[in-house]
Design a protein around this motif. Structure first.
Motif, PDB file in Angstrom:
ATOM      1  N   LEU A 194       0.817  -1.215   0.000  1.00 20.06           N
ATOM      2  CA  LEU A 194       0.000   0.000   0.000  1.00 20.06           C
ATOM      3  C   LEU A 194       0.852   1.267   0.000  1.00 20.06           C
ATOM      4  N   ARG A 195       1.962   1.200  -0.743  1.00 21.17           N
ATOM      5  CA  ARG A 195       2.835   2.356  -0.962  1.00 21.17           C
ATOM      6  C   ARG A 195       3.300   2.325  -2.415  1.00 21.17           C
ATOM      7  N   GLY A 196       3.339   3.490  -3.042  1.00 18.32           N
ATOM      8  CA  GLY A 196       3.830   3.517  -4.415  1.00 18.32           C
ATOM      9  C   GLY A 196       3.948   4.919  -4.964  1.00 18.32           C
ATOM     10  N   THR A 197       4.727   5.036  -6.034  1.00 15.87           N
ATOM     11  CA  THR A 197       4.984   6.315  -6.696  1.00 15.87           C
ATOM     12  C   THR A 197       4.881   6.099  -8.204  1.00 15.87           C
ATOM     13  N   TRP A 198       4.306   7.080  -8.908  1.00 18.55           N
ATOM     14  CA  TRP A 198       4.235   7.010 -10.361  1.00 18.55           C
ATOM     15  C   TRP A 198       4.227   8.422 -10.931  1.00 18.55           C
ATOM     16  N   LEU A 199       4.687   8.554 -12.169  1.00 14.33           N
ATOM     17  CA  LEU A 199       4.736   9.864 -12.825  1.00 14.33           C
ATOM     18  C   LEU A 199       3.417  10.189 -13.518  1.00 14.33           C
ATOM     19  N   THR A 200       3.030  11.457 -13.480  1.00 17.55           N
ATOM     20  CA  THR A 200       1.849  11.910 -14.206  1.00 17.55           C
ATOM     21  C   THR A 200       2.123  11.876 -15.705  1.00 17.55           C
TER      22      THR A 200
END
Length: 335
Positions: A194-200
């Motif tokens: 339940l953790r994450g990063t992504w680019l727009t």
């Protein structure tokens, strides 16, 4: 590896109105064919309605909020966005080292698609290649990386699911009575669910697959977020640049009560804090992080779609230490 995003310096773009087509795009996307984001918007924010469908239950505020000024104001087809409220980071943030859109891992819960758009509130244009970071607890109130600190509420049920009228004032401190308020706490384990990063993308959109969050003592149901600009993707994660926004997303009571009736949320007997009692939510609707939710009425277990547009100032640094508090009568120290 992705190159750092360069700042937009074209002053001729200042206060330019952005034509928002999010409604039409969102209506075409569902979760397993059971969810359609076609509900009318909250008119208090001046956002054009999205239409309605008898098979969809909608709650919360629509994405973004109308500025009410400038050319085309009030036309219903063009919008500019206020700055989204800043919030404390909380004790359980871990650097953006999980570059992924599906953050569920092995967590049980109601499937949720979280679709966000990031807008430069100065130019009213989409912010592309911004790194959006999200993290939240699981259905029983436990944070990955801090399982021993976040006790959660997964005790065997001794009564009915939580109602809309919790008793007692929200306590300070972290989940389950532990934690360190707004200050960072070092992780106690190597879990990262339940953790994450992504680019727009080029239109400022980013989408995550996760589960509907649960609750723990002292806070309403929420999701944490950060928006980073000026950095780049590396093998170690997103590095460099600066954080231009730190905030939290919220869920209205109708949806939370619906979730509390299904497993595994129904086993969470922790005293629940409502949105109006929360120590950090500022009551400003979408500007304060209140999500627009869509789900099949009576069948929330099949999935939820959550949406919001965030207005940020990419030239500023907001790392979660400069945030204002919520309602003046509530404690500001819970994460």
């Amino acid at each position: 590896m992705t190159d750092p995003q360069e700042p937009t310096d074209n002053k001729d773009m200042t206060r330019r109105r952005l034509i928002v087509a999010a409604g039409a795009a969102a209506a075409a996307v569902g979760i397993g064919g059971t969810v359609a984001a076609t509900a009318s918007a909250d008119e208090s924010h001046g956002t054009p309605g999205r239409g309605s469908s008898g098979s969809t239950s909608s709650s919360g505020s629509a994405s973004g909020s109308h500025s009410g000024s400038g050319p085309g104001s009030g036309s219903g087809s063009e919008e500019c966005y206020r700055l989204t409220s800043e919030a404390i980071e909380g004790p359980y943030y871990i650097d953006a080292d999980k570059i992924r859109r599906n953050i569920t891992e092995d967590r049980e819960g109601i499937p949720m698609t979280l679709r966000l758009q990031v807008i430069d509130a100065d130019t009213c244009t989409p912010l592309r290649k911004a790194a959006v970071d999200i993290w939240h607890c699981d259905a029983l109130g436990i944070y990955s990386g801090y399982e021993s600190a976040s006790q959660g509420g997964g005790t065997p049920p001794t009564g009915p699911p939580p109602s809309g009228a919790p008793t007692g004032a929200p306590p300070s401190g972290g989940p389950g009575g532990g934690g360190g308020g707004g200050g960072h706490v070092e992780p106690t384990d190597d879990k990262r669910y339940l953790r994450g990063t992504w680019l727009t993308d080029q239109h400022g959109y980013v989408e995550f697959r996760t589960v509907f969050p649960g609750w723990y003592q002292g806070r309403a149901v929420h999701v944490h977020t950060k928006v980073h600009v000026g950095g780049k993707l590396t093998e170690a994660g997103y590095e460099g640049g600066h954080t231009c926004h730190t905030g939290q997303f919220y869920f209205d009571e109708k949806a939370v009560l619906a979730s509390a009736a299904v497993a595994p949320y129904a086993t969470n007997t922790t005293q629940r804090t409502t949105l109006t009692e929360d120590s950090l939510y500022d009551g400003s609707g979408a500007t304060g992080g209140l999500l627009h939710l869509s789900y099949r009425k009576g069948h929330i277990a099949r999935g939820v779609r959550a949406e919001l547009t965030m207005g940020v100032d990419r030239s500023q640094t907001h790392d979660g230490t400069d945030a204002g508090g919520g309602p003046p009568t509530a404690s500001p120290s819970a994460p």
